[in-house]
Design a protein around this motif. Structure first.
Motif, PDB file in Angstrom:
ATOM      1  N   GLU A  19       0.830  -1.205   0.000  1.00 28.37           N
ATOM      2  CA  GLU A  19       0.000   0.000   0.000  1.00 28.37           C
ATOM      3  C   GLU A  19       0.867   1.259   0.000  1.00 28.37           C
ATOM      4  OE1 GLU A  19      -2.658  -0.371   3.329  1.00 28.37           O
ATOM      5  OE2 GLU A  19      -3.607  -2.156   2.477  1.00 28.37           O
ATOM      6  N   LEU A  20       1.914   1.263   0.823  1.00 26.86           N
ATOM      7  CA  LEU A  20       2.840   2.401   0.835  1.00 26.86           C
ATOM      8  C   LEU A  20       3.502   2.547  -0.531  1.00 26.86           C
ATOM      9  CD1 LEU A  20       4.546   4.656   2.122  1.00 26.86           C
ATOM     10  CD2 LEU A  20       6.106   2.855   2.933  1.00 26.86           C
ATOM     11  N   ALA A  21       3.977   1.440  -1.078  1.00 26.12           N
ATOM     12  CA  ALA A  21       4.642   1.470  -2.383  1.00 26.12           C
ATOM     13  C   ALA A  21       3.685   1.934  -3.476  1.00 26.12           C
ATOM     14  CB  ALA A  21       5.194   0.085  -2.710  1.00 26.12           C
ATOM     15  N   GLN A  22       2.425   1.529  -3.394  1.00 24.37           N
ATOM     16  CA  GLN A  22       1.439   1.962  -4.388  1.00 24.37           C
ATOM     17  C   GLN A  22       1.267   3.474  -4.341  1.00 24.37           C
ATOM     18  OE1 GLN A  22      -2.301  -0.113  -4.145  1.00 24.37           O
ATOM     19  NE2 GLN A  22      -3.234   1.106  -5.759  1.00 24.37           N
ATOM     20  N   THR A  46       8.329  -7.405  -3.053  1.00 21.42           N
ATOM     21  CA  THR A  46       7.005  -7.066  -2.508  1.00 21.42           C
ATOM     22  C   THR A  46       6.734  -5.582  -2.674  1.00 21.42           C
ATOM     23  OG1 THR A  46       7.108  -8.873  -0.910  1.00 21.42           O
ATOM     24  CG2 THR A  46       5.607  -7.057  -0.391  1.00 21.42           C
ATOM     25  N   PHE A  47       7.733  -4.761  -2.371  1.00 26.39           N
ATOM     26  CA  PHE A  47       7.602  -3.317  -2.535  1.00 26.39           C
ATOM     27  C   PHE A  47       7.368  -2.971  -4.002  1.00 26.39           C
ATOM     28  CE2 PHE A  47       8.885   1.074  -2.793  1.00 26.39           C
ATOM     29  CZ  PHE A  47       8.398   1.620  -1.616  1.00 26.39           C
ATOM     30  N   THR A  48       8.116  -3.606  -4.890  1.00 26.54           N
ATOM     31  CA  THR A  48       7.981  -3.336  -6.325  1.00 26.54           C
ATOM     32  C   THR A  48       6.590  -3.711  -6.823  1.00 26.54           C
ATOM     33  OG1 THR A  48      10.354  -3.670  -6.599  1.00 26.54           O
ATOM     34  CG2 THR A  48       9.005  -3.730  -8.598  1.00 26.54           C
ATOM     35  N   LEU A  51       4.570  -0.732  -6.124  1.00 29.68           N
ATOM     36  CA  LEU A  51       4.899   0.341  -7.077  1.00 29.68           C
ATOM     37  C   LEU A  51       4.205   0.094  -8.413  1.00 29.68           C
ATOM     38  CD1 LEU A  51       8.751   0.979  -6.668  1.00 29.68           C
ATOM     39  CD2 LEU A  51       6.903   2.525  -6.074  1.00 29.68           C
ATOM     40  N   ALA A  52       4.210  -1.158  -8.843  1.00 32.35           N
ATOM     41  CA  ALA A  52       3.591  -1.513 -10.123  1.00 32.35           C
ATOM     42  C   ALA A  52       2.096  -1.193 -10.119  1.00 32.35           C
ATOM     43  CB  ALA A  52       3.821  -2.990 -10.427  1.00 32.35           C
ATOM     44  N   ARG A  53       1.436  -1.456  -9.004  1.00 32.04           N
ATOM     45  CA  ARG A  53       0.007  -1.103  -8.907  1.00 32.04           C
ATOM     46  C   ARG A  53      -0.176   0.407  -8.996  1.00 32.04           C
ATOM     47  NH1 ARG A  53      -0.798  -5.345  -4.869  1.00 32.04           N
ATOM     48  NH2 ARG A  53      -0.728  -3.763  -3.251  1.00 32.04           N
ATOM     49  N   GLY A  54       0.701   1.149  -8.326  1.00 24.81           N
ATOM     50  CA  GLY A  54       0.614   2.611  -8.378  1.00 24.81           C
ATOM     51  C   GLY A  54       0.877   3.164  -9.763  1.00 24.81           C
ATOM     52  N   LEU A  55       1.761   2.505 -10.500  1.00 24.74           N
ATOM     53  CA  LEU A  55       2.076   2.926 -11.869  1.00 24.74           C
ATOM     54  C   LEU A  55       1.059   2.419 -12.887  1.00 24.74           C
ATOM     55  CD1 LEU A  55       5.930   2.335 -11.813  1.00 24.74           C
ATOM     56  CD2 LEU A  55       4.794   4.533 -12.225  1.00 24.74           C
ATOM     57  N   GLU A  56       0.214   1.482 -12.460  1.00 21.97           N
ATOM     58  CA  GLU A  56      -0.801   0.870 -13.320  1.00 21.97           C
ATOM     59  C   GLU A  56      -0.173   0.223 -14.548  1.00 21.97           C
ATOM     60  OE1 GLU A  56      -3.757   3.900 -14.044  1.00 21.97           O
ATOM     61  OE2 GLU A  56      -4.545   3.715 -12.014  1.00 21.97           O
ATOM     62  N   VAL A  57       0.688  -0.761 -14.270  1.00 22.69           N
ATOM     63  CA  VAL A  57       1.327  -1.494 -15.362  1.00 22.69           C
ATOM     64  C   VAL A  57       0.776  -2.911 -15.450  1.00 22.69           C
ATOM     65  CG1 VAL A  57       3.444  -0.118 -15.291  1.00 22.69           C
ATOM     66  CG2 VAL A  57       3.292  -2.213 -13.923  1.00 22.69           C
ATOM     67  N   GLN A  58       1.053  -3.546 -16.563  1.00 28.05           N
ATOM     68  CA  GLN A  58       0.564  -4.894 -16.840  1.00 28.05           C
ATOM     69  C   GLN A  58       1.530  -5.951 -16.315  1.00 28.05           C
ATOM     70  OE1 GLN A  58      -0.305  -5.395 -21.036  1.00 28.05           O
ATOM     71  NE2 GLN A  58      -0.585  -3.199 -21.239  1.00 28.05           N
ATOM     72  N   GLY A  59       1.001  -7.130 -16.099  1.00 27.91           N
ATOM     73  CA  GLY A  59       1.830  -8.283 -15.795  1.00 27.91           C
ATOM     74  C   GLY A  59       2.095  -8.474 -14.317  1.00 27.91           C
ATOM     75  N   ARG A  60       2.385  -9.706 -13.990  1.00 29.62           N
ATOM     76  CA  ARG A  60       2.701 -10.085 -12.614  1.00 29.62           C
ATOM     77  C   ARG A  60       4.151  -9.713 -12.319  1.00 29.62           C
ATOM     78  NH1 ARG A  60       4.076 -15.670 -11.090  1.00 29.62           N
ATOM     79  NH2 ARG A  60       4.340 -15.580  -8.838  1.00 29.62           N
ATOM     80  N   VAL A  61       4.377  -9.007 -11.233  1.00 25.16           N
ATOM     81  CA  VAL A  61       5.728  -8.601 -10.850  1.00 25.16           C
ATOM     82  C   VAL A  61       6.342  -9.694  -9.981  1.00 25.16           C
ATOM     83  CG1 VAL A  61       7.094  -6.911  -9.561  1.00 25.16           C
ATOM     84  CG2 VAL A  61       5.198  -6.151 -11.005  1.00 25.16           C
ATOM     85  N   THR A  62       7.433 -10.246 -10.481  1.00 20.50           N
ATOM     86  CA  THR A  62       8.199 -11.244  -9.740  1.00 20.50           C
ATOM     87  C   THR A  62       9.653 -10.801  -9.726  1.00 20.50           C
ATOM     88  OG1 THR A  62       8.588 -12.569 -11.727  1.00 20.50           O
ATOM     89  CG2 THR A  62       6.651 -13.131 -10.415  1.00 20.50           C
ATOM     90  N   VAL A 115      13.237   0.592 -11.538  1.00 26.53           N
ATOM     91  CA  VAL A 115      13.319   0.182 -10.140  1.00 26.53           C
ATOM     92  C   VAL A 115      14.382  -0.894 -10.053  1.00 26.53           C
ATOM     93  CG1 VAL A 115      12.086  -0.842  -8.197  1.00 26.53           C
ATOM     94  CG2 VAL A 115      10.891   0.695  -9.763  1.00 26.53           C
ATOM     95  N   ALA A 116      15.409  -0.644  -9.238  1.00 33.10           N
ATOM     96  CA  ALA A 116      16.535  -1.571  -9.163  1.00 33.10           C
ATOM     97  C   ALA A 116      16.696  -2.138  -7.761  1.00 33.10           C
ATOM     98  CB  ALA A 116      17.819  -0.873  -9.584  1.00 33.10           C
ATOM     99  N   GLU A 117      16.600  -3.459  -7.678  1.00 35.42           N
ATOM    100  CA  GLU A 117      16.971  -4.144  -6.451  1.00 35.42           C
ATOM    101  C   GLU A 117      18.492  -4.272  -6.454  1.00 35.42           C
ATOM    102  OE1 GLU A 117      14.839  -7.764  -5.661  1.00 35.42           O
ATOM    103  OE2 GLU A 117      12.997  -6.995  -6.579  1.00 35.42           O
ATOM    104  N   TRP A 118      19.111  -4.066  -5.326  1.00 36.72           N
ATOM    105  CA  TRP A 118      20.572  -4.148  -5.184  1.00 36.72           C
ATOM    106  C   TRP A 118      21.273  -3.100  -6.051  1.00 36.72           C
ATOM    107  CZ3 TRP A 118      21.599  -7.482  -1.357  1.00 36.72           C
ATOM    108  CH2 TRP A 118      20.737  -8.555  -1.155  1.00 36.72           C
TER     109      TRP A 118
END
Length: 159
Positions: A19-22, A46-48, A51-62, A115-118
């Motif tokens: 929710e925060l990330a969104q 999980t955070f990403t 973010l993806a929901r907030g950006l309204e993008v397609q596809g499952r984020v893994t 969005v970059a992990e590490w």
């Protein structure tokens, strides 16, 4: 509305983290770079997802671990989300700029949020301004081993 310049919030669950990330993701636009900092299992993916929901993008984020980068295209007119595992880029021993150029992230930035992990120590070179998000699960777990809480801090920085 979340103030992007800096802040800290304790999120008691994965859902509240998303929710925060969104809320943060809804404020991002093409050209933004987000660097996620935290140990393995902290909740960067999980955070990403939020973010993806907030950006309204397609596809499952893994996790992008085995593909290095995943693209998620917008549902509407927003930016593409490029989700990067920068650890794999650094692990290959490449020069950071060469690695970024090989992914074509520099040219994609005009149309995407990266969005970059590490990504610390590398992704800052993509943009003059970036948002660093630090995810801390250790502090809450030390106080209560059953806790799923994360302390999330963010700060907009100049590269």
């Amino acid at each position: 509305m979340i103030e992007l310049s800096s802040g800290t919030r304790t999120c008691p669950s994965a859902a509240s983290t998303q929710e925060l990330a969104q809320a943060i993701g809804a404020q991002l636009s093409a050209g933004d770079v987000v660097i996620l900092v935290g140990p393995l299992g902290a909740g960067k993916t999980t955070f990403t997802q939020g973010l993806a929901r907030g950006l309204e993008v397609q596809g499952r984020v893994t996790s992008p671990t085995f593909q290095i980068a995943r693209e998620h295209h917008p549902i509407n007119d927003g930016p593409t989300l490029i989700h990067v595992d920068a650890y794999r880029l650094l692990e290959a021993g490449e020069d950071p700029i060469d690695a970024l150029e090989s992914l074509d992230l520099i040219t994609e930035l005009d149309h995407a949020v990266v969005v970059a992990e590490w990504g610390g120590g590398m992704m800052e070179q993509l943009a003059q301004r970036y948002i660093q998000i630090t995810i801390d699960r250790t502090t809450a777990a030390e106080q209560d081993p059953e806790s799923e809480a994360r302390i999330i801090s963010w700060e907009t920085k100049e590269g």
